[in-house]
Enzyme design. Structure first.
Site, PDB file in Angstrom:
ATOM      1  N   GLU A   1       0.802  -1.218   0.000  1.00  0.00           N
ATOM      2  CA  GLU A   1       0.000   0.000   0.000  1.00  0.00           C
ATOM      3  C   GLU A   1       0.837   1.271   0.000  1.00  0.00           C
ATOM      4  O   GLU A   1       0.329   2.359  -0.276  1.00  0.00           O
ATOM      5  CB  GLU A   1      -0.942  -0.010   1.202  1.00  0.00           C
ATOM      6  CG  GLU A   1      -2.065  -1.046   1.063  1.00  0.00           C
ATOM      7  CD  GLU A   1      -2.986  -1.087   2.266  1.00  0.00           C
ATOM      8  OE1 GLU A   1      -2.571  -0.631   3.351  1.00  0.00           O
ATOM      9  OE2 GLU A   1      -4.112  -1.589   2.117  1.00  0.00           O
TER      10      GLU A   1
ATOM     11  N   GLU B   1       6.542 -21.723   8.236  1.00  0.00           N
ATOM     12  CA  GLU B   1       7.077 -20.863   9.296  1.00  0.00           C
ATOM     13  C   GLU B   1       8.223 -21.524  10.052  1.00  0.00           C
ATOM     14  O   GLU B   1       8.993 -20.848  10.727  1.00  0.00           O
ATOM     15  CB  GLU B   1       5.969 -20.449  10.264  1.00  0.00           C
ATOM     16  CG  GLU B   1       5.473 -21.522  11.189  1.00  0.00           C
ATOM     17  CD  GLU B   1       4.446 -20.980  12.176  1.00  0.00           C
ATOM     18  OE1 GLU B   1       4.677 -21.161  13.381  1.00  0.00           O
ATOM     19  OE2 GLU B   1       3.456 -20.377  11.743  1.00  0.00           O
TER      20      GLU B   1
END
Length: 302
Positions: A84, A115
């Site tokens: 963004e 992960e």
């Protein structure tokens, strides 16, 4: 070997023990009550966050980069925040880079085992350079992918920041700054997409927004550097210019056309009365900071 103690995000919340027997409205009220603790938890860590912002401002000002590293929900939030910055602040692609365990496929498909991949975490930090800032995002504060990325980044000369929801994170001792809003146990035990995730969203939004403002990517609270890539945003660009300068939209459009669509140059031109060329030069001399450019033009006019 003794197991690591549970972080508070993984502990059971006694206030939500009966959620599976609650009426819908009571359940929603409980979730909302828990969520309201998050802003206060973030407020408690603003001093640490301020240090992280200053590191990022220094790095980006010097031509270096900021890297986010995360897995699961944390990684998705990091990717969203980095993406963004390009349309909102006109940030050049590649200046703030987000790395998510499992790659882009993990944005829409669960890759929970990724992960634990320390090799991938170290490899993701392979292009980190001295002077960069590496930000690890992990609710538990112990995700192996993030730990390996931060260790590698630090070895390569980067400053390191950990954003977690675990003040007792075992990774924290190896980073420069630990930003750890203590959001406590989740409504659904261990579901850190809830309060911990909300805290991470608030922290990263504040981190990146403050960094962009400090870099001169706004004038007052107006998005002077946004990319006007559609009709709605082009109209917004004209409203921003008119609001900031007091000029009518027709004049703003004329000056904006003369600048080739560069709203910041148009802004300085309209406020100072200088030529487009002089305004552009002043902004270049002041690294795009509008107030500094205006002072420079005033000084030159004296």
């Amino acid at each position: 070997m003794d197991e690591a103690p549970l972080s508070r995000t993984e502990q059971r919340n006694p206030r939500s023990a009966a959620i599976d027997r609650m009426p819908t409205l009571d359940l929603l009220r409980l979730i909302n009550t828990e969520d309201r603790q998050v802003p206060d938890a973030v407020a408690d860590v603003l001093p640490e966050l301020s240090v992280a912002v200053d590191l990022a401002v220094a790095a980006l000002s010097a031509g270096c980069r900021v890297h986010y590293f995360g897995a699961g929900t944390s990684g998705r939030i990091a990717v969203l925040d980095a993406a963004e910055l390009i349309p909102t602040f006109g940030l050049e692609p590649g200046r703030v880079v987000a790395h998510i365990a499992g790659g882009s496929r993990s944005l829409t498909n669960p890759s929970e085992d990724a992960e634990d991949d320390e090799t991938a975490g170290a490899a993701a930090a392979g292009d980190v350079a001295a002077g960069d800032v590496a930000v690890g995002v992990t609710a538990s504060g112990r995700t192996p992918y993030v730990r390996a990325a931060l260790v590698t980044a630090r070895a390569r000369g980067a400053h390191t920041v950990l954003v977690s929801a675990n003040p007792a994170s075992p990774i924290a001792s190896g980073v420069d700054v630990h930003v750890a809003p203590d959001t406590g146990p989740e409504v659904v035990t261990g579901s850190t997409r809830m309060k911990a995730g909300t805290a991470q969203k608030l922290v990263l939004n504040a981190f990146s927004t403050a960094t962009m403002v400090r870099l001169g990517r706004t004038y007052s609270n107006l998005m002077t550097d946004m990319l006007a890539s559609n009709a709605k945003l082009r109209d917004r660009q004209l409203r921003i210019l008119s609001e900031a300068t007091g000029a009518d939209p027709a004049q703003c459009r004329q000056v904006l056309l003369a600048t080739g669509g560069d709203a910041k140059v148009a802004l300085v031109t309209l406020i100072s009365g200088a030529t487009v060329q002089a305004a552009g030069h002043a902004l270049a001399e002041t690294d795009g900071h509008v107030h500094q450019a205006l002072r420079l033009l005033d000084h030159q006019a004296d």
